[in-house]
Motif scaffolding. Structure first.
Motif, PDB file in Angstrom:
ATOM      1  N   SER A  36       0.782  -1.242   0.000  1.00  0.00           N
ATOM      2  CA  SER A  36       0.000   0.000   0.000  1.00  0.00           C
ATOM      3  C   SER A  36       0.807   1.281   0.000  1.00  0.00           C
ATOM      4  N   ARG A  93     -15.018  12.232   7.832  1.00  0.00           N
ATOM      5  CA  ARG A  93     -16.336  12.754   8.186  1.00  0.00           C
ATOM      6  C   ARG A  93     -16.893  13.589   7.035  1.00  0.00           C
ATOM      7  N   GLY A 128      -8.857   7.724  -2.143  1.00  0.00           N
ATOM      8  CA  GLY A 128      -8.722   7.392  -0.713  1.00  0.00           C
ATOM      9  C   GLY A 128      -9.990   7.859  -0.020  1.00  0.00           C
ATOM     10  N   ASP A 160     -10.702   3.502  -3.096  1.00  0.00           N
ATOM     11  CA  ASP A 160      -9.905   3.226  -1.900  1.00  0.00           C
ATOM     12  C   ASP A 160      -9.252   1.866  -2.090  1.00  0.00           C
ATOM     13  N   ILE A 161      -8.143   1.660  -1.407  1.00  0.00           N
ATOM     14  CA  ILE A 161      -7.433   0.380  -1.519  1.00  0.00           C
ATOM     15  C   ILE A 161      -8.176  -0.744  -0.790  1.00  0.00           C
ATOM     16  N   LEU A 213      -9.176   0.597  -5.557  1.00  0.00           N
ATOM     17  CA  LEU A 213      -8.010   0.988  -6.369  1.00  0.00           C
ATOM     18  C   LEU A 213      -6.829   1.323  -5.453  1.00  0.00           C
ATOM     19  N   LEU A 216      -0.966   3.204  -5.558  1.00  0.00           N
ATOM     20  CA  LEU A 216       0.408   2.895  -5.984  1.00  0.00           C
ATOM     21  C   LEU A 216       0.443   2.021  -7.234  1.00  0.00           C
ATOM     22  N   ASN A 232      -5.555  13.368   3.541  1.00  0.00           N
ATOM     23  CA  ASN A 232      -5.238  12.488   4.674  1.00  0.00           C
ATOM     24  C   ASN A 232      -4.948  11.052   4.221  1.00  0.00           C
ATOM     25  N   TYR A 236       0.387   9.046   5.176  1.00  0.00           N
ATOM     26  CA  TYR A 236       0.853   7.726   5.620  1.00  0.00           C
ATOM     27  C   TYR A 236       1.995   7.190   4.757  1.00  0.00           C
TER      28      TYR A 236
HETATM   29  C1  SAM Z   1      -7.702   8.688   6.847  1.00  0.00           C
HETATM   30  S1  SAM Z   1      -8.577   8.050   5.472  1.00  0.00           S
HETATM   31  C2  SAM Z   1      -8.943   9.553   4.597  1.00  0.00           C
HETATM   32  C3  SAM Z   1     -10.363   9.592   4.081  1.00  0.00           C
HETATM   33  C4  SAM Z   1     -10.788  10.889   3.404  1.00  0.00           C
HETATM   34  N1  SAM Z   1      -9.962  11.157   2.245  1.00  0.00           N
HETATM   35  C5  SAM Z   1     -10.756  12.041   4.368  1.00  0.00           C
HETATM   36  O1  SAM Z   1      -9.834  12.857   4.313  1.00  0.00           O
HETATM   37  O2  SAM Z   1     -11.645  12.123   5.221  1.00  0.00           O
HETATM   38  C6  SAM Z   1      -7.262   7.331   4.485  1.00  0.00           C
HETATM   39  C7  SAM Z   1      -7.757   6.335   3.450  1.00  0.00           C
HETATM   40  O3  SAM Z   1      -6.698   6.093   2.517  1.00  0.00           O
HETATM   41  C8  SAM Z   1      -6.777   4.747   2.113  1.00  0.00           C
HETATM   42  N2  SAM Z   1      -5.480   4.329   1.551  1.00  0.00           N
HETATM   43  C9  SAM Z   1      -4.318   4.092   2.208  1.00  0.00           C
HETATM   44  N3  SAM Z   1      -3.369   3.676   1.341  1.00  0.00           N
HETATM   45  C10 SAM Z   1      -3.946   3.675   0.115  1.00  0.00           C
HETATM   46  C11 SAM Z   1      -3.477   3.327  -1.198  1.00  0.00           C
HETATM   47  N4  SAM Z   1      -2.218   2.911  -1.421  1.00  0.00           N
HETATM   48  N5  SAM Z   1      -4.342   3.421  -2.226  1.00  0.00           N
HETATM   49  C12 SAM Z   1      -5.625   3.842  -2.026  1.00  0.00           C
HETATM   50  N6  SAM Z   1      -6.115   4.171  -0.816  1.00  0.00           N
HETATM   51  C13 SAM Z   1      -5.286   4.089   0.248  1.00  0.00           C
HETATM   52  C14 SAM Z   1      -7.153   4.010   3.389  1.00  0.00           C
HETATM   53  O4  SAM Z   1      -7.734   2.740   3.121  1.00  0.00           O
HETATM   54  C15 SAM Z   1      -8.131   4.998   4.055  1.00  0.00           C
HETATM   55  O5  SAM Z   1      -9.464   4.689   3.755  1.00  0.00           O
END
Ligand code: SAM
Length: 287
Positions: A36, A93, A128, A160-161, A213, A216, A232, A236
């Motif tokens: 991820s 949220r 995401g 989202d992944i 999706l 990466l 957000n 990570y």
């Molecule tokens: C903290 S949430 C953010 C949700 C929303 N964008 C917000 O700001 O409220 C982060 C999301 O990123 C997704 N995520 C993390 N790594 C990812 C990747 N490589 N590809 C797609 N989504 C990813 C996680 O599954 C998670 O649902």
């Protein structure tokens, strides 16, 4: 392997019911990163323990070493996916960082509404999207500015992944607390009471396509976007992964299109110029 590394590997990374060593931490963190791009630092060892102990228990395994042995096997697709779901942070949220939705409505939508009304194609992406609060907030904002959006060529991709969270997003059912931040006029139009909570209107839901999706991996979408929300998520990732992601977003955006990121993120890319608070505009391509 030196004696010091061997000793460190066998030390407990986080105490608990199941033995969890630094070797287990490194192996799971390495796998998570490869799957991820999520970079889990050692300070998150107890978080990893608490999120995965449930999997170890459910699978009736003796310890984390046995869990590592299981997920090391590439054919364990389901358990790898469960591991990913457990380790991703899905906090989100409705109307999170409301200034982005104000900006979208007042600065971006007037031009996009004109394009759509003239028969043009308008595409937005929540990259995401977690449990869906973000893409539904986008859809509600689009419908405020362009009430006939559903009859025009306007679409929102929400990806989202994590397939489990995408399924929750697609269902569009939320709790009282969830819907609280939705402005009351929008709420009365776009959410209705159902058994077990509140359901997003068909009109808002109908604008969105939900997809699993990995940001990466390959992006199968043809065509560029007018707006991308990726908030957000990059936080990570390590610097290299973030820079590559922002480069790909800049390639995927039309000239003059808008990117929104999280309040603690920065997009360091020569083609993305600051526009609004934690927003960026795609510079024109020359030639
Ligand atoms: C903290 S949430 C953010 C949700 C929303 N964008 C917000 O700001 O409220 C982060 C999301 O990123 C997704 N995520 C993390 N790594 C990812 C990747 N490589 N590809 C797609 N989504 C990813 C996680 O599954 C998670 O649902």
């Amino acid at each position: 392997m030196t004696a010091a590394v061997r000793q460190r590997n066998s030390e407990i990374a986080s105490p608990g019911e199941y033995l969890f060593t630094w070797k287990d931490f490194s192996e799971i963190a390495g796998l998570l990163y490869a799957m991820s791009g999520i970079h889990m630092v050692e300070a998150k060892a107890s978080l990893m323990y608490s999120r995965l102990a449930k999997r170890v228990r459910t699978l009736k395994l003796p310890d984390f070493a046995a869990y590592c042995e299981l997920v090391r096997d590439e054919s364990q697709v389901e358990e790898r996916s469960a591991m990913l779901s457990a380790l991703t942070t899905n906090v989100t949220r409705f109307y999170r960082e409301p200034h982005h939705f104000d900006h979208l409505r007042s600065k971006v939508m007037p031009r996009l509404a004109e394009t759509a009304r003239a028969g043009g194609r308008v595409r937005l992406w929540s990259a995401g999207c977690s449990a869906g609060h973000e893409p539904y907030s986008m859809a509600m904002t689009v419908l405020e500015a362009l009430p006939e959006a559903a009859r025009l060529d306007v679409r929102i991709l929400a990806s989202d992944i994590d397939p489990q969270i995408v399924a929750r997003a697609a269902a569009g059912i939320y709790s009282d607390d969830d819907v609280d931040p939705i402005p009351s006029a929008v709420r009365s139009r776009h959410v209705r009471r159902v058994e077990g909570g509140w359901k997003v209107s068909d009109e808002a839901q109908g604008l969105i396509t939900f997809r699993t999706l990995n940001l990466l991996g390959d992006w199968p979408m043809r065509g560029r976007f007018d707006v991308i929300f990726c908030r957000n998520v990059a936080i990570y990732f390590d610097d290299q992964t973030q820079n590559r992601l922002f480069e790909r977003f800049s390639e995927q955006l039309h000239d003059g299109a808008q990117l929104y990121i999280g309040h603690s993120e920065r997009a360091m890319n020569p083609n993305l110029k600051p526009e609004g608070l934690t927003g960026y505009r795609r510079e024109s391509r020359r030639g």
